[in-house]
Write a protein that holds these residues in place. Sequence first.
Motif, PDB file in Angstrom:
ATOM      1  N   ALA A 306      33.154 -54.925 -59.665  1.00 32.62           N
ATOM      2  CA  ALA A 306      34.089 -55.406 -58.503  1.00 32.62           C
ATOM      3  C   ALA A 306      35.528 -55.390 -58.642  1.00 32.62           C
ATOM      4  CB  ALA A 306      33.428 -57.035 -58.304  1.00 32.62           C
ATOM      5  N   ARG A 307      36.179 -55.195 -57.709  1.00 37.64           N
ATOM      6  CA  ARG A 307      37.324 -54.810 -57.422  1.00 37.64           C
ATOM      7  C   ARG A 307      38.042 -55.253 -56.191  1.00 37.64           C
ATOM      8  NH1 ARG A 307      42.042 -55.293 -58.872  1.00 37.64           N
ATOM      9  NH2 ARG A 307      43.388 -53.936 -59.961  1.00 37.64           N
ATOM     10  N   CYS A 528      38.736 -58.690 -60.815  1.00 38.18           N
ATOM     11  CA  CYS A 528      38.827 -57.991 -59.163  1.00 38.18           C
ATOM     12  C   CYS A 528      39.871 -58.676 -58.494  1.00 38.18           C
ATOM     13  CB  CYS A 528      37.470 -58.671 -58.585  1.00 38.18           C
ATOM     14  SG  CYS A 528      37.110 -60.342 -58.090  1.00 38.18           S
TER      15      CYS A 528
END
Length: 556
Positions: A306-307, A528
Amino acid sequence: MSDAAVERESMEYDVVIVGGGPAGLAAAIRLKQKVQADGGDISVALLEKGSEIGAHILSGAVIDPSGLSELFPNWKELGAPLETAVTEDRFIYLGPQGALDISALPMPSYMKNHGCYIGSLGNLARWLAEQAEALGVEIYPGMACSEVLYDDSGAVAGVVAGVFGLNREGEPKGDYQPGLELRAKYTFFAEGVRGSLSQQVIRKYELDKDSDYQKYGLGIKELWKIPKAKHKPGYVQHTLGWPLDDKTGGGSFLYHFGDEFVAIGFVVHLNYQNPYLSPFDEFQRFKQHPVVREHLEGGSRVSYGARAITEGGYQSVPKLSFPGGVLIGCSAGFVNVPRIKGSHNAVKSAILAADAAYKAIASGDAPSTLEAYDAAYKASDIARELYAVRNVKPLLTKFGTTLGTLLGGVEMMTTGLFGGWSPWGTLKHGKSDAQSIKPAADFKPIAYPKPDGKLSFDKLSSVFISNTNHEEDQPVHLRLKDPEVPIAINLPKYAEPAQRYCPAGVYEIVEDAGKPRFQINAQNCVHCKTCDIKDPTQNIVWTTPEGGGGPNYPNM
Protein backbone atom coordinates in the motif's frame (compact mmCIF):
# COMPACT_ATOMS: atom_id res chain seq x y z
CA MET A 1 19.63 11.26 23.03
CA SER A 2 20.93 14.80 22.43
CA ASP A 3 22.09 15.43 18.84
CA ALA A 4 24.48 18.05 20.22
CA ALA A 5 26.47 15.26 21.90
CA VAL A 6 26.79 13.18 18.73
CA GLU A 7 30.05 13.21 16.78
CA ARG A 8 29.65 12.00 13.21
CA GLU A 9 31.91 11.48 10.25
CA SER A 10 31.22 13.78 7.33
CA MET A 11 31.36 13.15 3.57
CA GLU A 12 31.28 15.88 0.92
CA TYR A 13 29.53 15.63 -2.47
CA ASP A 14 28.38 18.03 -5.11
CA VAL A 15 24.85 16.55 -5.01
CA VAL A 16 23.19 14.30 -2.45
CA ILE A 17 19.91 12.65 -3.44
CA VAL A 18 17.46 11.39 -0.80
CA GLY A 19 15.39 8.55 -2.24
CA GLY A 20 16.06 5.75 -4.71
CA GLY A 21 12.85 5.82 -6.73
CA PRO A 22 12.51 6.81 -10.41
CA ALA A 23 12.98 10.52 -9.68
CA GLY A 24 16.08 10.17 -7.52
CA LEU A 25 17.74 7.68 -9.84
CA ALA A 26 16.89 9.72 -12.95
CA ALA A 27 18.44 12.83 -11.39
CA ALA A 28 21.62 10.93 -10.53
CA ILE A 29 21.85 9.45 -14.02
CA ARG A 30 21.25 12.80 -15.73
CA LEU A 31 23.97 14.50 -13.70
CA LYS A 32 26.47 11.82 -14.63
CA GLN A 33 25.36 11.87 -18.29
CA LYS A 34 26.13 15.60 -18.37
CA VAL A 35 29.53 14.92 -16.83
CA GLN A 36 30.20 12.21 -19.40
CA ALA A 37 29.24 14.51 -22.27
CA ASP A 38 31.27 17.51 -21.05
CA GLY A 39 34.27 15.75 -19.53
CA GLY A 40 33.90 17.37 -16.12
CA ASP A 41 33.42 15.74 -12.75
CA ILE A 42 30.50 16.02 -10.33
CA SER A 43 30.22 13.71 -7.32
CA VAL A 44 26.76 12.25 -6.64
CA ALA A 45 25.53 10.13 -3.73
CA LEU A 46 22.07 8.58 -3.54
CA LEU A 47 20.56 7.34 -0.27
CA GLU A 48 17.69 4.85 -0.06
CA LYS A 49 15.93 3.82 3.15
CA GLY A 50 14.79 0.45 1.76
CA SER A 51 16.96 -2.64 2.14
CA GLU A 52 17.65 -2.44 -1.60
CA ILE A 53 16.69 -0.19 -4.48
CA GLY A 54 13.09 -1.02 -5.39
CA ALA A 55 12.20 -2.55 -2.02
CA HIS A 56 9.74 0.24 -1.18
CA ILE A 57 8.55 1.04 -4.72
CA LEU A 58 4.88 0.35 -5.31
CA SER A 59 2.83 1.44 -8.31
CA GLY A 60 0.20 -0.02 -10.65
CA ALA A 61 1.91 0.27 -13.09
CA VAL A 62 1.03 1.24 -16.62
CA ILE A 63 4.08 3.31 -17.45
CA ASP A 64 4.22 6.17 -19.92
CA PRO A 65 7.79 5.78 -21.24
CA SER A 66 8.18 9.42 -22.32
CA GLY A 67 10.32 10.34 -19.30
CA LEU A 68 12.48 7.24 -19.67
CA SER A 69 12.93 8.01 -23.36
CA GLU A 70 14.33 11.45 -22.48
CA LEU A 71 16.85 9.81 -20.19
CA PHE A 72 17.68 6.82 -22.40
CA PRO A 73 16.37 7.10 -25.96
CA ASN A 74 17.62 3.53 -26.51
CA TRP A 75 16.11 2.05 -23.32
CA LYS A 76 14.72 -0.96 -25.21
CA GLU A 77 18.15 -1.89 -26.57
CA LEU A 78 19.62 -1.40 -23.09
CA GLY A 79 17.21 -3.99 -21.65
CA ALA A 80 14.88 -1.87 -19.50
CA PRO A 81 12.31 -4.25 -17.94
CA LEU A 82 9.28 -2.91 -19.83
CA GLU A 83 8.25 -5.73 -22.12
CA THR A 84 4.44 -5.88 -22.02
CA ALA A 85 2.90 -3.23 -24.26
CA VAL A 86 -0.74 -2.30 -23.64
CA THR A 87 -2.95 -4.10 -26.17
CA GLU A 88 -6.47 -3.67 -24.76
CA ASP A 89 -7.82 -0.78 -22.69
CA ARG A 90 -11.16 -1.07 -20.82
CA PHE A 91 -12.93 1.47 -18.58
CA ILE A 92 -15.90 0.08 -16.64
CA TYR A 93 -18.50 1.55 -14.27
CA LEU A 94 -19.43 -1.00 -11.60
CA GLY A 95 -22.71 -1.55 -9.82
CA PRO A 96 -23.19 -4.09 -6.97
CA GLN A 97 -23.54 -6.95 -9.47
CA GLY A 98 -23.63 -5.48 -12.95
CA ALA A 99 -21.20 -3.39 -14.95
CA LEU A 100 -21.31 -0.84 -17.74
CA ASP A 101 -18.39 -0.66 -20.16
CA ILE A 102 -17.85 3.04 -20.91
CA SER A 103 -14.63 2.62 -22.89
CA ALA A 104 -16.28 3.98 -26.03
CA LEU A 105 -17.15 7.34 -24.50
CA PRO A 106 -15.22 10.24 -26.04
CA MET A 107 -12.16 11.25 -24.06
CA PRO A 108 -8.85 13.00 -24.79
CA SER A 109 -6.20 10.95 -26.54
CA TYR A 110 -3.86 11.22 -23.55
CA MET A 111 -6.38 9.21 -21.49
CA LYS A 112 -5.71 6.19 -23.69
CA ASN A 113 -2.89 3.81 -22.81
CA HIS A 114 -1.70 3.20 -26.37
CA GLY A 115 2.10 3.37 -26.38
CA CYS A 116 2.37 2.61 -22.66
CA TYR A 117 3.83 -0.48 -20.99
CA ILE A 118 2.72 -2.63 -18.06
CA GLY A 119 5.44 -3.59 -15.64
CA SER A 120 6.95 -3.39 -12.19
CA LEU A 121 8.11 0.09 -11.24
CA GLY A 122 10.26 -1.52 -8.56
CA ASN A 123 12.08 -3.59 -11.16
CA LEU A 124 12.47 -0.53 -13.36
CA ALA A 125 14.07 1.26 -10.40
CA ARG A 126 16.46 -1.67 -9.93
CA TRP A 127 17.45 -1.41 -13.59
CA LEU A 128 17.92 2.37 -13.30
CA ALA A 129 20.20 1.78 -10.31
CA GLU A 130 22.41 -0.47 -12.45
CA GLN A 131 22.69 2.30 -15.05
CA ALA A 132 23.45 4.89 -12.37
CA GLU A 133 26.21 2.83 -10.77
CA ALA A 134 27.76 2.17 -14.17
CA LEU A 135 28.00 5.96 -14.62
CA GLY A 136 29.71 6.41 -11.25
CA VAL A 137 26.84 7.27 -8.90
CA GLU A 138 27.45 6.12 -5.32
CA ILE A 139 24.27 4.35 -4.12
CA TYR A 140 23.73 3.53 -0.45
CA PRO A 141 20.66 1.35 0.26
CA GLY A 142 19.47 0.73 3.81
CA MET A 143 20.42 4.30 4.75
CA ALA A 144 17.42 6.15 6.15
CA CYS A 145 17.83 9.93 6.26
CA SER A 146 16.69 11.19 9.64
CA GLU A 147 17.77 14.83 9.75
CA VAL A 148 18.29 17.82 7.46
CA LEU A 149 21.54 19.75 7.94
CA TYR A 150 21.63 23.53 7.57
CA ASP A 151 24.53 25.96 7.21
CA ASP A 152 24.98 29.25 9.06
CA SER A 153 22.87 31.11 6.46
CA GLY A 154 19.92 28.74 6.94
CA ALA A 155 20.41 26.91 3.65
CA VAL A 156 20.17 23.13 3.41
CA ALA A 157 23.69 21.71 3.63
CA GLY A 158 22.93 17.98 3.42
CA VAL A 159 21.41 15.23 5.54
CA VAL A 160 22.19 12.80 8.33
CA ALA A 161 21.81 9.16 7.28
CA GLY A 162 22.46 5.72 8.71
CA VAL A 163 21.65 6.12 12.39
CA PHE A 164 21.42 2.60 13.85
CA GLY A 165 21.31 0.95 17.25
CA LEU A 166 18.95 3.12 19.32
CA ASN A 167 16.60 1.28 21.66
CA ARG A 168 12.88 1.97 22.07
CA GLU A 169 13.63 4.85 24.44
CA GLY A 170 16.10 6.41 21.99
CA GLU A 171 19.20 5.44 23.96
CA PRO A 172 22.27 3.82 22.33
CA LYS A 173 22.59 0.02 22.34
CA GLY A 174 25.79 -1.94 21.97
CA ASP A 175 25.70 -1.75 18.16
CA TYR A 176 24.96 1.98 18.05
CA GLN A 177 26.08 3.89 14.97
CA PRO A 178 25.57 7.68 15.02
CA GLY A 179 25.22 7.92 11.26
CA LEU A 180 27.00 10.02 8.67
CA GLU A 181 26.71 13.64 7.66
CA LEU A 182 26.47 13.77 3.88
CA ARG A 183 27.01 17.37 2.84
CA ALA A 184 26.46 18.81 -0.62
CA LYS A 185 26.15 21.96 -2.67
CA TYR A 186 22.61 20.79 -3.50
CA THR A 187 20.38 18.20 -1.82
CA PHE A 188 17.62 16.66 -3.95
CA PHE A 189 14.61 15.41 -2.00
CA ALA A 190 13.10 12.49 -3.92
CA GLU A 191 11.43 10.68 -1.02
CA GLY A 192 8.13 10.06 -2.80
CA VAL A 193 4.72 10.94 -1.40
CA ARG A 194 4.70 12.80 1.94
CA GLY A 195 8.41 12.39 2.55
CA SER A 196 9.28 13.22 6.14
CA LEU A 197 12.26 15.45 5.32
CA SER A 198 10.45 16.97 2.35
CA GLN A 199 7.64 18.02 4.67
CA GLN A 200 10.18 19.69 6.94
CA VAL A 201 11.73 21.80 4.20
CA ILE A 202 8.30 22.69 2.78
CA ARG A 203 7.34 24.07 6.18
CA LYS A 204 10.69 25.75 6.90
CA TYR A 205 10.81 27.66 3.61
CA GLU A 206 7.00 28.03 3.26
CA LEU A 207 7.20 26.44 -0.18
CA ASP A 208 3.43 25.86 -0.22
CA LYS A 209 2.32 29.36 0.78
CA ASP A 210 1.13 30.15 -2.75
CA SER A 211 -0.24 26.69 -3.57
CA ASP A 212 -3.45 24.87 -2.68
CA TYR A 213 -3.80 22.00 -0.21
CA GLN A 214 -2.05 18.85 -1.36
CA LYS A 215 -4.57 16.03 -1.80
CA TYR A 216 -3.94 12.30 -1.57
CA GLY A 217 -5.31 8.87 -2.34
CA LEU A 218 -4.45 5.53 -0.79
CA GLY A 219 -3.49 2.87 -3.30
CA ILE A 220 -3.63 -0.77 -2.18
CA LYS A 221 -2.17 -3.39 -4.50
CA GLU A 222 -1.83 -7.15 -4.82
CA LEU A 223 0.19 -9.15 -7.29
CA TRP A 224 -1.39 -12.41 -8.47
CA LYS A 225 -0.12 -15.34 -10.46
CA ILE A 226 -2.92 -16.79 -12.61
CA PRO A 227 -3.31 -19.83 -14.90
CA LYS A 228 -1.75 -19.36 -18.32
CA ALA A 229 -5.06 -20.06 -20.05
CA LYS A 230 -6.60 -16.98 -18.37
CA HIS A 231 -3.65 -14.67 -18.93
CA LYS A 232 -4.09 -11.83 -21.44
CA PRO A 233 -0.76 -9.96 -21.66
CA GLY A 234 -1.33 -6.26 -22.30
CA TYR A 235 -4.89 -6.17 -20.98
CA VAL A 236 -5.69 -3.03 -18.95
CA GLN A 237 -8.92 -2.55 -16.97
CA HIS A 238 -9.93 0.43 -14.84
CA THR A 239 -13.18 0.72 -12.91
CA LEU A 240 -15.05 3.28 -10.83
CA GLY A 241 -18.23 3.04 -8.78
CA TRP A 242 -19.02 0.04 -6.53
CA PRO A 243 -18.15 -0.75 -3.79
CA LEU A 244 -17.67 2.95 -2.98
CA ASP A 245 -20.70 5.21 -2.70
CA ASP A 246 -21.06 8.17 -5.03
CA LYS A 247 -19.66 10.64 -2.47
CA THR A 248 -16.48 8.63 -1.98
CA GLY A 249 -13.92 8.98 -4.74
CA GLY A 250 -11.77 6.14 -5.97
CA GLY A 251 -11.43 3.34 -8.46
CA SER A 252 -9.45 0.28 -9.44
CA PHE A 253 -6.83 -1.01 -11.82
CA LEU A 254 -6.18 -4.50 -13.16
CA TYR A 255 -3.26 -5.24 -15.49
CA HIS A 256 -2.09 -8.49 -17.14
CA PHE A 257 1.67 -8.56 -17.73
CA GLY A 258 4.86 -10.58 -17.59
CA ASP A 259 4.94 -14.24 -16.64
CA GLU A 260 1.22 -14.87 -15.94
CA PHE A 261 1.08 -11.93 -13.51
CA VAL A 262 -1.94 -9.78 -12.75
CA ALA A 263 -1.48 -6.53 -10.85
CA ILE A 264 -4.71 -5.53 -9.16
CA GLY A 265 -5.24 -2.50 -7.01
CA PHE A 266 -7.78 -0.18 -5.48
CA VAL A 267 -7.46 3.56 -4.83
CA VAL A 268 -9.57 5.45 -2.29
CA HIS A 269 -9.33 9.24 -2.34
CA LEU A 270 -8.42 10.28 1.18
CA ASN A 271 -10.90 13.15 1.30
CA TYR A 272 -13.62 10.64 2.20
CA GLN A 273 -16.00 11.67 4.98
CA ASN A 274 -17.12 8.46 6.71
CA PRO A 275 -14.75 7.51 9.59
CA TYR A 276 -16.07 3.93 9.51
CA LEU A 277 -14.77 3.38 5.97
CA SER A 278 -11.87 0.93 5.65
CA PRO A 279 -10.04 1.21 2.30
CA PHE A 280 -8.46 -2.22 2.83
CA ASP A 281 -11.84 -3.90 3.33
CA GLU A 282 -13.37 -2.04 0.39
CA PHE A 283 -10.60 -3.52 -1.75
CA GLN A 284 -11.26 -7.04 -0.48
CA ARG A 285 -14.96 -6.61 -1.17
CA PHE A 286 -14.27 -5.22 -4.65
CA LYS A 287 -12.45 -8.40 -5.71
CA GLN A 288 -15.68 -10.39 -5.30
CA HIS A 289 -17.37 -8.52 -8.17
CA PRO A 290 -17.91 -10.85 -11.17
CA VAL A 291 -16.03 -8.47 -13.51
CA VAL A 292 -12.99 -8.75 -11.26
CA ARG A 293 -13.09 -12.26 -9.83
CA GLU A 294 -13.11 -13.86 -13.30
CA HIS A 295 -9.52 -12.66 -13.70
CA LEU A 296 -8.32 -14.01 -10.33
CA GLU A 297 -10.14 -17.31 -9.76
CA GLY A 298 -7.74 -20.23 -9.96
CA GLY A 299 -4.79 -17.97 -9.24
CA SER A 300 -2.73 -17.27 -6.13
CA ARG A 301 -1.76 -14.05 -4.39
CA VAL A 302 1.99 -13.35 -4.51
CA SER A 303 2.49 -10.00 -2.84
CA TYR A 304 0.67 -7.12 -1.13
CA GLY A 305 1.45 -3.47 -0.49
CA ALA A 306 0.00 0.00 0.00
CA ARG A 307 1.14 3.54 -0.72
CA ALA A 308 -0.29 7.03 -0.67
CA ILE A 309 -0.61 8.89 -4.00
CA THR A 310 -0.44 12.65 -4.57
CA GLU A 311 -3.67 13.89 -6.14
CA GLY A 312 -3.63 17.67 -5.75
CA GLY A 313 -2.32 18.31 -9.23
CA TYR A 314 -1.24 21.59 -10.77
CA GLN A 315 -2.61 23.95 -8.11
CA SER A 316 -1.01 21.95 -5.28
CA VAL A 317 2.58 21.87 -6.58
CA PRO A 318 4.74 23.88 -4.14
CA LYS A 319 7.73 26.02 -4.99
CA LEU A 320 10.34 23.49 -6.05
CA SER A 321 13.62 25.15 -5.12
CA PHE A 322 14.90 26.55 -1.84
CA PRO A 323 18.31 27.47 -0.44
CA GLY A 324 20.53 24.43 -0.93
CA GLY A 325 18.03 22.04 -2.46
CA VAL A 326 15.05 21.04 -4.60
CA LEU A 327 11.97 18.82 -4.53
CA ILE A 328 11.58 16.31 -7.36
CA GLY A 329 9.10 13.58 -8.24
CA CYS A 330 6.24 12.79 -5.88
CA SER A 331 7.89 14.82 -3.11
CA ALA A 332 6.50 17.73 -5.13
CA GLY A 333 3.39 15.96 -6.48
CA PHE A 334 3.35 15.53 -10.27
CA VAL A 335 0.73 12.75 -10.58
CA ASN A 336 -1.86 13.20 -13.31
CA VAL A 337 -4.95 11.93 -11.44
CA PRO A 338 -7.27 11.10 -14.36
CA ARG A 339 -4.43 9.30 -16.15
CA ILE A 340 -3.36 7.54 -12.92
CA LYS A 341 0.25 8.16 -13.93
CA GLY A 342 3.14 10.04 -12.42
CA SER A 343 6.41 8.18 -12.94
CA HIS A 344 7.01 9.81 -16.33
CA ASN A 345 6.64 13.26 -14.77
CA ALA A 346 8.84 12.23 -11.84
CA VAL A 347 11.65 11.37 -14.26
CA LYS A 348 11.11 14.56 -16.27
CA SER A 349 11.24 16.73 -13.14
CA ALA A 350 14.49 15.01 -12.15
CA ILE A 351 16.00 15.80 -15.53
CA LEU A 352 15.03 19.48 -15.20
CA ALA A 353 16.50 19.71 -11.70
CA ALA A 354 19.68 17.87 -12.67
CA ASP A 355 20.22 20.13 -15.67
CA ALA A 356 19.84 23.24 -13.50
CA ALA A 357 22.20 21.89 -10.82
CA TYR A 358 24.81 20.76 -13.33
CA LYS A 359 24.88 24.14 -15.06
CA ALA A 360 25.21 25.92 -11.71
CA ILE A 361 27.99 23.67 -10.41
CA ALA A 362 29.90 23.51 -13.68
CA SER A 363 29.88 27.30 -13.93
CA GLY A 364 31.76 27.52 -10.64
CA ASP A 365 29.31 30.10 -9.32
CA ALA A 366 26.51 27.96 -7.94
CA PRO A 367 23.61 30.05 -6.57
CA SER A 368 22.09 28.98 -3.26
CA THR A 369 18.63 28.55 -4.79
CA LEU A 370 18.11 26.87 -8.15
CA GLU A 371 15.45 29.24 -9.44
CA ALA A 372 16.23 27.96 -12.94
CA TYR A 373 14.57 24.67 -11.98
CA ASP A 374 11.30 26.42 -11.07
CA ALA A 375 11.39 28.33 -14.35
CA ALA A 376 12.07 25.15 -16.32
CA TYR A 377 9.15 23.38 -14.64
CA LYS A 378 6.73 26.21 -15.46
CA ALA A 379 7.69 25.96 -19.14
CA SER A 380 7.69 22.14 -19.22
CA ASP A 381 5.45 19.37 -20.51
CA ILE A 382 4.82 18.46 -16.85
CA ALA A 383 3.15 21.79 -16.11
CA ARG A 384 1.19 21.75 -19.37
CA GLU A 385 -0.08 18.23 -18.70
CA LEU A 386 -1.14 18.97 -15.12
CA TYR A 387 -2.69 22.31 -16.07
CA ALA A 388 -4.97 20.64 -18.63
CA VAL A 389 -6.50 18.32 -15.99
CA ARG A 390 -6.30 20.64 -12.98
CA ASN A 391 -10.06 20.82 -12.36
CA VAL A 392 -10.86 17.08 -12.55
CA LYS A 393 -10.09 16.34 -8.88
CA PRO A 394 -12.09 19.36 -7.53
CA LEU A 395 -15.05 18.41 -9.75
CA LEU A 396 -15.03 14.86 -8.39
CA THR A 397 -14.92 16.23 -4.85
CA LYS A 398 -17.75 18.70 -5.39
CA PHE A 399 -20.14 16.64 -7.52
CA GLY A 400 -19.36 13.01 -6.63
CA THR A 401 -18.17 10.13 -8.77
CA THR A 402 -20.92 9.94 -11.42
CA LEU A 403 -21.55 13.60 -12.21
CA GLY A 404 -17.98 14.59 -11.36
CA THR A 405 -16.59 12.06 -13.85
CA LEU A 406 -18.89 13.36 -16.61
CA LEU A 407 -18.01 16.98 -15.87
CA GLY A 408 -14.35 16.08 -15.61
CA GLY A 409 -14.52 14.44 -19.03
CA VAL A 410 -16.09 17.56 -20.54
CA GLU A 411 -13.47 19.69 -18.77
CA MET A 412 -10.61 17.65 -20.22
CA MET A 413 -12.08 17.84 -23.73
CA THR A 414 -12.55 21.61 -23.37
CA THR A 415 -9.07 22.30 -22.05
CA GLY A 416 -7.64 20.06 -24.74
CA LEU A 417 -9.36 22.07 -27.46
CA PHE A 418 -8.52 25.48 -26.01
CA GLY A 419 -4.96 25.04 -24.82
CA GLY A 420 -5.79 24.59 -21.14
CA TRP A 421 -8.44 27.32 -20.95
CA SER A 422 -11.44 26.54 -18.71
CA PRO A 423 -14.57 28.69 -18.28
CA TRP A 424 -14.19 28.54 -14.49
CA GLY A 425 -10.44 29.05 -14.32
CA THR A 426 -8.65 26.95 -11.73
CA LEU A 427 -10.84 25.39 -9.04
CA LYS A 428 -9.68 25.11 -5.44
CA HIS A 429 -9.56 21.98 -3.28
CA GLY A 430 -10.79 23.92 -0.26
CA LYS A 431 -9.56 21.74 2.60
CA SER A 432 -7.06 19.06 3.55
CA ASP A 433 -7.92 15.37 3.58
CA ALA A 434 -7.70 15.35 7.37
CA GLN A 435 -10.31 18.13 7.52
CA SER A 436 -12.70 16.17 5.27
CA ILE A 437 -13.58 13.47 7.78
CA LYS A 438 -16.85 13.96 9.68
CA PRO A 439 -17.99 12.84 13.15
CA ALA A 440 -18.93 9.19 13.60
CA ALA A 441 -22.37 10.26 14.87
CA ASP A 442 -23.27 11.19 11.27
CA PHE A 443 -22.73 7.61 10.03
CA LYS A 444 -23.46 3.98 10.77
CA PRO A 445 -20.67 1.40 11.16
CA ILE A 446 -19.96 -0.62 8.01
CA ALA A 447 -20.30 -4.40 8.30
CA TYR A 448 -17.62 -5.81 6.01
CA PRO A 449 -17.76 -9.48 4.91
CA LYS A 450 -15.31 -11.87 6.49
CA PRO A 451 -12.41 -12.79 4.18
CA ASP A 452 -12.78 -16.11 2.36
CA GLY A 453 -9.03 -16.81 2.11
CA LYS A 454 -9.34 -17.31 -1.65
CA LEU A 455 -10.04 -13.87 -3.11
CA SER A 456 -10.28 -11.77 0.06
CA PHE A 457 -7.89 -11.75 3.00
CA ASP A 458 -7.22 -10.13 6.37
CA LYS A 459 -4.68 -7.38 7.08
CA LEU A 460 -2.13 -9.45 8.97
CA SER A 461 -1.80 -12.17 6.34
CA SER A 462 -1.48 -9.40 3.77
CA VAL A 463 1.30 -7.63 5.68
CA PHE A 464 3.08 -10.99 5.95
CA ILE A 465 3.43 -11.31 2.17
CA SER A 466 4.66 -7.72 1.90
CA ASN A 467 7.82 -9.01 3.63
CA THR A 468 7.61 -6.12 6.09
CA ASN A 469 10.10 -6.16 8.93
CA HIS A 470 11.39 -3.66 11.47
CA GLU A 471 13.92 -4.09 14.24
CA GLU A 472 11.59 -4.34 17.24
CA ASP A 473 13.81 -2.62 19.78
CA GLN A 474 14.08 0.76 18.09
CA PRO A 475 12.25 4.07 18.63
CA VAL A 476 8.64 3.94 17.39
CA HIS A 477 8.72 5.85 14.10
CA LEU A 478 5.00 6.71 14.30
CA ARG A 479 4.97 9.51 16.83
CA LEU A 480 2.05 11.09 18.64
CA LYS A 481 2.23 14.82 19.28
CA ASP A 482 -0.11 14.24 22.23
CA PRO A 483 -0.56 10.63 23.42
CA GLU A 484 -3.93 11.51 25.02
CA VAL A 485 -5.62 12.59 21.76
CA PRO A 486 -6.51 9.13 20.29
CA ILE A 487 -8.64 8.15 23.31
CA ALA A 488 -9.70 11.60 24.52
CA ILE A 489 -10.73 13.07 21.13
CA ASN A 490 -10.46 10.69 18.15
CA LEU A 491 -12.29 7.76 19.76
CA PRO A 492 -15.42 9.55 21.01
CA LYS A 493 -15.71 11.96 18.07
CA TYR A 494 -14.49 9.89 15.10
CA ALA A 495 -14.58 6.28 16.42
CA GLU A 496 -10.76 6.45 16.09
CA PRO A 497 -10.48 5.98 12.30
CA ALA A 498 -6.77 5.04 12.44
CA GLN A 499 -7.78 1.44 13.14
CA ARG A 500 -9.57 1.43 9.76
CA TYR A 501 -7.70 3.77 7.41
CA CYS A 502 -4.38 2.03 8.07
CA PRO A 503 -4.06 -0.87 5.56
CA ALA A 504 -1.55 -2.74 7.71
CA GLY A 505 -3.14 -3.13 11.17
CA VAL A 506 -0.69 -0.71 12.79
CA TYR A 507 -3.28 1.00 15.00
CA GLU A 508 -5.64 -0.72 17.43
CA ILE A 509 -7.97 0.16 20.27
CA VAL A 510 -7.45 -2.48 22.95
CA GLU A 511 -9.01 -2.93 26.36
CA ASP A 512 -6.59 -2.44 29.24
CA ALA A 513 -8.01 -2.96 32.74
CA GLY A 514 -11.47 -2.20 31.38
CA LYS A 515 -10.38 1.00 29.67
CA PRO A 516 -9.60 1.64 25.99
CA ARG A 517 -5.95 2.07 25.05
CA PHE A 518 -4.42 3.18 21.75
CA GLN A 519 -1.85 0.63 20.58
CA ILE A 520 0.72 1.22 17.83
CA ASN A 521 2.07 -1.94 16.13
CA ALA A 522 4.89 -0.10 14.37
CA GLN A 523 6.49 -3.32 13.13
CA ASN A 524 3.52 -3.77 10.73
CA CYS A 525 4.03 -0.43 8.98
CA VAL A 526 4.31 -0.65 5.16
CA HIS A 527 5.30 3.05 4.93
CA CYS A 528 2.13 4.14 3.12
CA LYS A 529 1.98 7.47 5.07
CA THR A 530 -1.84 7.42 5.30
CA CYS A 531 -1.83 8.09 9.04
CA ASP A 532 0.28 11.21 8.59
CA ILE A 533 -2.25 12.43 6.01
CA LYS A 534 -5.68 11.35 7.28
CA ASP A 535 -5.53 11.60 11.08
CA PRO A 536 -8.34 14.11 11.80
CA THR A 537 -6.41 15.89 14.57
CA GLN A 538 -3.06 15.68 12.70
CA ASN A 539 -1.61 14.09 15.82
CA ILE A 540 0.40 11.33 14.10
CA VAL A 541 3.79 12.17 12.61
CA TRP A 542 5.47 9.62 10.33
CA THR A 543 9.26 9.57 10.68
CA THR A 544 11.86 7.26 9.17
CA PRO A 545 12.66 4.05 11.07
CA GLU A 546 16.10 2.49 10.90
CA GLY A 547 17.33 1.96 7.37
CA GLY A 548 16.39 -1.34 5.78
CA GLY A 549 13.12 -1.56 7.70
CA GLY A 550 9.70 -1.73 6.11
CA PRO A 551 8.40 -3.74 3.17
CA ASN A 552 10.47 -5.65 0.63
CA TYR A 553 8.33 -5.73 -2.49
CA PRO A 554 9.15 -8.27 -5.22
CA ASN A 555 7.95 -7.35 -8.74
CA MET A 556 5.70 -4.56 -7.45
